[in-house]
Design a protein around this motif. Structure first.
Motif, PDB file in Angstrom:
ATOM      1  N   LEU A  99       0.767  -1.406  -0.405  1.00 38.29           N
ATOM      2  CA  LEU A  99       0.461  -0.027  -0.244  1.00 38.29           C
ATOM      3  C   LEU A  99       0.859   1.521   0.069  1.00 38.29           C
ATOM      4  O   LEU A  99       0.540   1.860  -1.058  1.00 38.29           O
ATOM      5  CB  LEU A  99      -1.129   0.082   1.420  1.00 38.29           C
ATOM      6  CG  LEU A  99      -1.780   1.541   0.937  1.00 38.29           C
ATOM      7  CD1 LEU A  99      -3.429   0.498   0.958  1.00 38.29           C
ATOM      8  CD2 LEU A  99      -2.616   0.867   2.401  1.00 38.29           C
ATOM      9  N   LYS A 100       1.691   1.248   0.733  1.00 36.28           N
ATOM     10  CA  LYS A 100       2.917   2.560   1.083  1.00 36.28           C
ATOM     11  C   LYS A 100       3.307   2.603  -0.369  1.00 36.28           C
ATOM     12  O   LYS A 100       4.054   3.636  -0.502  1.00 36.28           O
ATOM     13  CB  LYS A 100       3.906   2.031   2.274  1.00 36.28           C
ATOM     14  CG  LYS A 100       2.960   2.484   3.539  1.00 36.28           C
ATOM     15  CD  LYS A 100       4.058   2.212   4.406  1.00 36.28           C
ATOM     16  CE  LYS A 100       2.929   2.591   5.818  1.00 36.28           C
ATOM     17  NZ  LYS A 100       3.759   1.339   7.030  1.00 36.28           N
ATOM     18  N   LEU A 101       3.668   1.457  -0.166  1.00 36.64           N
ATOM     19  CA  LEU A 101       4.767   1.790  -2.552  1.00 36.64           C
ATOM     20  C   LEU A 101       4.032   1.742  -3.593  1.00 36.64           C
ATOM     21  O   LEU A 101       4.258   2.981  -3.847  1.00 36.64           O
ATOM     22  CB  LEU A 101       5.480   0.230  -3.010  1.00 36.64           C
ATOM     23  CG  LEU A 101       6.406   0.132  -1.722  1.00 36.64           C
ATOM     24  CD1 LEU A 101       6.433  -2.180  -1.677  1.00 36.64           C
ATOM     25  CD2 LEU A 101       8.020   0.323  -1.912  1.00 36.64           C
ATOM     26  N   THR A 140      17.936  -1.842  -1.929  1.00 33.85           N
ATOM     27  CA  THR A 140      17.165  -2.634  -3.200  1.00 33.85           C
ATOM     28  C   THR A 140      16.216  -3.411  -4.214  1.00 33.85           C
ATOM     29  O   THR A 140      15.481  -3.442  -4.817  1.00 33.85           O
ATOM     30  CB  THR A 140      18.696  -4.199  -3.536  1.00 33.85           C
ATOM     31  OG1 THR A 140      19.494  -3.180  -3.070  1.00 33.85           O
ATOM     32  CG2 THR A 140      18.590  -4.636  -4.668  1.00 33.85           C
ATOM     33  N   GLN A 141      15.402  -4.347  -2.733  1.00 35.56           N
ATOM     34  CA  GLN A 141      14.369  -4.233  -2.386  1.00 35.56           C
ATOM     35  C   GLN A 141      13.098  -3.141  -3.630  1.00 35.56           C
ATOM     36  O   GLN A 141      12.216  -3.452  -4.027  1.00 35.56           O
ATOM     37  CB  GLN A 141      13.993  -4.975  -1.435  1.00 35.56           C
ATOM     38  CG  GLN A 141      14.228  -6.233  -1.337  1.00 35.56           C
ATOM     39  CD  GLN A 141      14.321  -6.485   0.821  1.00 35.56           C
ATOM     40  OE1 GLN A 141      14.279  -5.336   1.116  1.00 35.56           O
ATOM     41  NE2 GLN A 141      14.296  -7.626   0.511  1.00 35.56           N
ATOM     42  N   GLN A 152      11.449  -1.003 -10.881  1.00 36.39           N
ATOM     43  CA  GLN A 152      11.247  -1.099 -11.285  1.00 36.39           C
ATOM     44  C   GLN A 152      10.018  -2.056 -12.823  1.00 36.39           C
ATOM     45  O   GLN A 152       9.690  -2.251 -13.419  1.00 36.39           O
ATOM     46  CB  GLN A 152      12.522  -1.329 -11.954  1.00 36.39           C
ATOM     47  CG  GLN A 152      13.808  -0.821 -11.899  1.00 36.39           C
ATOM     48  CD  GLN A 152      15.083  -1.536 -11.751  1.00 36.39           C
ATOM     49  OE1 GLN A 152      15.180  -2.661 -11.562  1.00 36.39           O
ATOM     50  NE2 GLN A 152      16.109  -1.305 -11.596  1.00 36.39           N
ATOM     51  N   ASN A 153       9.915  -2.844 -11.659  1.00 33.11           N
ATOM     52  CA  ASN A 153       8.860  -3.796 -12.119  1.00 33.11           C
ATOM     53  C   ASN A 153       7.411  -2.685 -11.788  1.00 33.11           C
ATOM     54  O   ASN A 153       7.126  -3.596 -12.779  1.00 33.11           O
ATOM     55  CB  ASN A 153       8.893  -5.571 -10.812  1.00 33.11           C
ATOM     56  CG  ASN A 153      10.227  -6.153 -10.853  1.00 33.11           C
ATOM     57  OD1 ASN A 153      10.562  -5.792 -12.262  1.00 33.11           O
ATOM     58  ND2 ASN A 153      10.246  -6.710  -9.324  1.00 33.11           N
ATOM     59  N   TYR A 175       9.869   7.816  -9.810  1.00 29.32           N
ATOM     60  CA  TYR A 175      10.753   7.446  -9.955  1.00 29.32           C
ATOM     61  C   TYR A 175      10.953   7.470  -8.356  1.00 29.32           C
ATOM     62  O   TYR A 175      10.833   8.849  -8.061  1.00 29.32           O
ATOM     63  CB  TYR A 175      12.060   7.939 -10.442  1.00 29.32           C
ATOM     64  CG  TYR A 175      11.691   7.763 -12.770  1.00 29.32           C
ATOM     65  CD1 TYR A 175      12.453   6.742 -12.970  1.00 29.32           C
ATOM     66  CD2 TYR A 175      10.820   8.082 -13.396  1.00 29.32           C
ATOM     67  CE1 TYR A 175      12.282   5.724 -14.459  1.00 29.32           C
ATOM     68  CE2 TYR A 175      10.723   7.526 -14.551  1.00 29.32           C
ATOM     69  CZ  TYR A 175      11.035   6.421 -14.637  1.00 29.32           C
ATOM     70  OH  TYR A 175      11.154   6.399 -16.107  1.00 29.32           O
ATOM     71  N   VAL A 176      11.732   6.630  -7.857  1.00 26.91           N
ATOM     72  CA  VAL A 176      12.342   7.395  -6.551  1.00 26.91           C
ATOM     73  C   VAL A 176      13.675   6.470  -6.422  1.00 26.91           C
ATOM     74  O   VAL A 176      14.272   5.673  -6.627  1.00 26.91           O
ATOM     75  CB  VAL A 176      11.431   6.212  -5.216  1.00 26.91           C
ATOM     76  CG1 VAL A 176      11.809   5.187  -5.114  1.00 26.91           C
ATOM     77  CG2 VAL A 176      12.353   6.790  -3.627  1.00 26.91           C
TER      78      VAL A 176
END
Length: 66
Positions: A14-16, A43-44, A50-51, A25-26
């Motif tokens: 939800l936060k992502l 990295t996660q 990206q996905n 982009y972050v």
């Protein structure tokens, strides 16, 4: 050795997703802060974005095709 697949919790997702709505982009400090808040590695977070951009692009293209 194969890398273990990250299983994101519903609250992490939800936060992502909220972060993705604001900006696709972050980078830098923002990514570091988001990773710390969600108890993930940078990295996660990077790979999730990206996905998610790939999914966003695919969904948009499917919407354009009648």
């Amino acid at each position: 050795p194969k890398r273990v697949r990250t299983a994101f919790s519903p609250s992490q997702l939800l936060k992502l997703e909220h972060a993705f709505e604001k900006n696709h982009y972050v980078v830098g400090a923002e990514r570091k802060q988001l990773a710390q808040n969600l108890n993930l590695t940078e990295t996660q977070v990077k790979v999730w974005f990206q996905n998610r951009r790939t999914k966003h692009k695919r969904v948009q293209q499917e919407g354009d095709d009648p």
